[in-house]
Design a protein around this motif. Sequence first.
Motif, PDB file in Angstrom:
ATOM      1  N   UNK A 127      -2.730 -20.105   8.206  1.00 41.95           N
ATOM      2  CA  UNK A 127      -3.028 -18.803   8.119  1.00 41.95           C
ATOM      3  C   UNK A 127      -1.980 -18.205   9.213  1.00 41.95           C
ATOM      4  N   UNK A 128      -1.389 -17.145   8.929  1.00 39.01           N
ATOM      5  CA  UNK A 128      -0.593 -16.404  10.042  1.00 39.01           C
ATOM      6  C   UNK A 128      -0.986 -14.867   9.882  1.00 39.01           C
ATOM      7  N   UNK A 129      -0.966 -14.168  10.848  1.00 43.82           N
ATOM      8  CA  UNK A 129      -1.144 -12.926  11.078  1.00 43.82           C
ATOM      9  C   UNK A 129      -0.107 -11.831  10.688  1.00 43.82           C
ATOM     10  N   UNK A 130       0.009 -11.210   9.535  1.00 43.87           N
ATOM     11  CA  UNK A 130       0.958 -10.643   8.985  1.00 43.87           C
ATOM     12  C   UNK A 130       0.931  -9.105   8.904  1.00 43.87           C
ATOM     13  N   UNK A 131       1.862  -8.254   8.919  1.00 43.05           N
ATOM     14  CA  UNK A 131       1.871  -6.812   8.434  1.00 43.05           C
ATOM     15  C   UNK A 131       2.084  -6.766   6.922  1.00 43.05           C
ATOM     16  N   UNK A 132       0.929  -6.258   6.289  1.00 41.78           N
ATOM     17  CA  UNK A 132       1.018  -6.130   4.929  1.00 41.78           C
ATOM     18  C   UNK A 132       0.773  -4.690   4.321  1.00 41.78           C
ATOM     19  N   UNK A 133       1.503  -4.497   3.336  1.00 43.88           N
ATOM     20  CA  UNK A 133       1.519  -3.213   2.455  1.00 43.88           C
ATOM     21  C   UNK A 133       1.049  -3.430   1.131  1.00 43.88           C
ATOM     22  N   UNK A 134       0.063  -3.061   0.750  1.00 50.40           N
ATOM     23  CA  UNK A 134      -0.386  -3.091  -0.766  1.00 50.40           C
ATOM     24  C   UNK A 134      -0.393  -1.977  -1.701  1.00 50.40           C
ATOM     25  N   UNK A 135       0.383  -2.034  -2.759  1.00 56.57           N
ATOM     26  CA  UNK A 135       0.960  -0.841  -3.633  1.00 56.57           C
ATOM     27  C   UNK A 135       0.247  -0.801  -4.770  1.00 56.57           C
ATOM     28  N   UNK A 136      -0.227   0.304  -5.220  1.00 56.14           N
ATOM     29  CA  UNK A 136      -0.733   0.483  -6.744  1.00 56.14           C
ATOM     30  C   UNK A 136       0.172   1.497  -7.260  1.00 56.14           C
ATOM     31  N   UNK A 137       0.997   1.358  -8.017  1.00 56.16           N
ATOM     32  CA  UNK A 137       1.974   2.337  -8.695  1.00 56.16           C
ATOM     33  C   UNK A 137       1.803   2.937 -10.188  1.00 56.16           C
ATOM     34  N   UNK A 138       1.781   3.948 -10.195  1.00 59.05           N
ATOM     35  CA  UNK A 138       1.664   4.559 -11.838  1.00 59.05           C
ATOM     36  C   UNK A 138       2.743   5.428 -12.047  1.00 59.05           C
ATOM     37  N   UNK A 139       2.959   5.689 -13.466  1.00 62.81           N
ATOM     38  CA  UNK A 139       3.928   6.205 -14.127  1.00 62.81           C
ATOM     39  C   UNK A 139       3.613   6.663 -15.548  1.00 62.81           C
ATOM     40  N   UNK A 140       3.980   7.705 -16.216  1.00 65.97           N
ATOM     41  CA  UNK A 140       3.872   7.932 -17.621  1.00 65.97           C
ATOM     42  C   UNK A 140       4.546   7.028 -18.324  1.00 65.97           C
ATOM     43  N   UNK A 141       5.776   6.522 -17.688  1.00 69.29           N
ATOM     44  CA  UNK A 141       6.562   5.723 -18.346  1.00 69.29           C
ATOM     45  C   UNK A 141       6.336   4.353 -18.384  1.00 69.29           C
ATOM     46  N   UNK A 142       5.026   3.842 -17.801  1.00 64.88           N
ATOM     47  CA  UNK A 142       4.873   2.620 -17.467  1.00 64.88           C
ATOM     48  C   UNK A 142       3.352   2.439 -18.723  1.00 64.88           C
ATOM     49  N   UNK A 143       3.350   1.223 -19.267  1.00 57.48           N
ATOM     50  CA  UNK A 143       2.010   0.998 -20.113  1.00 57.48           C
ATOM     51  C   UNK A 143       0.753   0.819 -19.176  1.00 57.48           C
ATOM     52  N   UNK A 144       1.070   0.147 -18.126  1.00 52.85           N
ATOM     53  CA  UNK A 144      -0.008   0.087 -17.231  1.00 52.85           C
ATOM     54  C   UNK A 144       0.491   0.080 -15.634  1.00 52.85           C
ATOM     55  N   UNK A 145      -0.528   0.506 -14.822  1.00 54.22           N
ATOM     56  CA  UNK A 145      -0.195   0.386 -13.311  1.00 54.22           C
ATOM     57  C   UNK A 145       0.426  -0.763 -12.927  1.00 54.22           C
ATOM     58  N   UNK A 146       1.371  -0.611 -11.898  1.00 52.09           N
ATOM     59  CA  UNK A 146       2.044  -2.160 -11.250  1.00 52.09           C
ATOM     60  C   UNK A 146       1.137  -2.197  -9.894  1.00 52.09           C
ATOM     61  N   UNK A 147       0.949  -3.460  -9.382  1.00 54.84           N
ATOM     62  CA  UNK A 147       0.179  -3.796  -8.464  1.00 54.84           C
ATOM     63  C   UNK A 147       1.246  -4.702  -7.579  1.00 54.84           C
ATOM     64  N   UNK A 148       1.412  -4.314  -6.297  1.00 57.35           N
ATOM     65  CA  UNK A 148       2.366  -5.174  -5.357  1.00 57.35           C
ATOM     66  C   UNK A 148       2.023  -5.510  -4.026  1.00 57.35           C
ATOM     67  N   UNK A 149       2.354  -6.861  -3.533  1.00 58.49           N
ATOM     68  CA  UNK A 149       1.847  -6.955  -2.184  1.00 58.49           C
ATOM     69  C   UNK A 149       3.015  -7.176  -1.525  1.00 58.49           C
ATOM     70  N   UNK A 150       3.377  -6.396  -0.262  1.00 57.47           N
ATOM     71  CA  UNK A 150       4.626  -6.856   0.588  1.00 57.47           C
ATOM     72  C   UNK A 150       4.211  -7.272   1.950  1.00 57.47           C
ATOM     73  N   UNK A 151       4.970  -8.580   2.475  1.00 56.39           N
ATOM     74  CA  UNK A 151       4.321  -9.138   3.650  1.00 56.39           C
ATOM     75  C   UNK A 151       5.610  -9.143   4.533  1.00 56.39           C
ATOM     76  N   UNK A 152       5.203  -9.091   5.815  1.00 51.25           N
ATOM     77  CA  UNK A 152       6.239  -8.846   6.878  1.00 51.25           C
ATOM     78  C   UNK A 152       5.986  -9.790   8.075  1.00 51.25           C
ATOM     79  N   UNK A 153       6.808 -10.588   8.532  1.00 52.00           N
ATOM     80  CA  UNK A 153       6.916 -11.309   9.740  1.00 52.00           C
ATOM     81  C   UNK A 153       7.225 -10.701  10.973  1.00 52.00           C
ATOM     82  N   UNK A 154       6.555 -11.064  11.923  1.00 48.12           N
ATOM     83  CA  UNK A 154       7.118 -10.484  13.417  1.00 48.12           C
ATOM     84  C   UNK A 154       8.290 -10.917  13.721  1.00 48.12           C
ATOM     85  N   UNK A 155       9.035  -9.914  14.213  1.00 44.15           N
ATOM     86  CA  UNK A 155      10.401 -10.390  14.610  1.00 44.15           C
ATOM     87  C   UNK A 155      10.389 -10.272  16.373  1.00 44.15           C
TER      88      UNK A 155
END
Length: 197
Positions: free
Chosen positions: A165-193
């Motif tokens: 395991x490593x400590x990361x900066x994380x963004x969790x996204x719950x995304x909706x639109x009338x153009x989508x059949x169902x919401x989208x879920x995404x996880x973005x992970x960032x390394x320390x520079x």
Amino acid sequence: MSVPATINFNDPSVTVKVTLKQNKDLSSAVDDVLKVQGVSWIVRNALKLAPITLKLQFFTDTEGLVRLDIEQLLPAGAKSEEPRILDNEERARVSSVFGPVVARSEFTTADEAAKISPFLAQGWDADAKLIFAYAKGDLSQPKSYEWESFQTFGFTDIEVDEGKFERKYVVRLYFTSKSLKEPLTKRLVYDFVELGV
């Protein structure tokens, strides 16, 4: 690279300046999200090839407002700025990538985020101080697209290899639109520079 434990959102009186780079192997693909937001095919395909670099500043400004300002450096020299004031007030602006948007941000907890979607609460420690951000296309303006984005930001341990395991900066996204059949879920992970921006 692991994010130092000293970097966190716990104390707004302590300024945090850090540069991070997206870990493509640990992050979700977001082309379907960007397409709904009206991001051009050229930009979307460039993002598939190269990781995004974030320059993040967390601080309290001279007016006493707590801010999280993020500059995203995209492939081919493009960049997007996301200034956030953590007071839960809606503000309209025009993003260089997403066009006209209305957004608000505030501190939150995993329990509060779970009321919107359990996905937003996954992976965080119970006592973690998180940032919640809501944004939508500003349909009162021309060249806007219909979508809503709910995100949690923070620092947490991520399994980068089996049992490691490593400590990361994380963004969790719950995304909706009338153009989508169902919401989208995404996880973005960032390394320390590096520290500083």
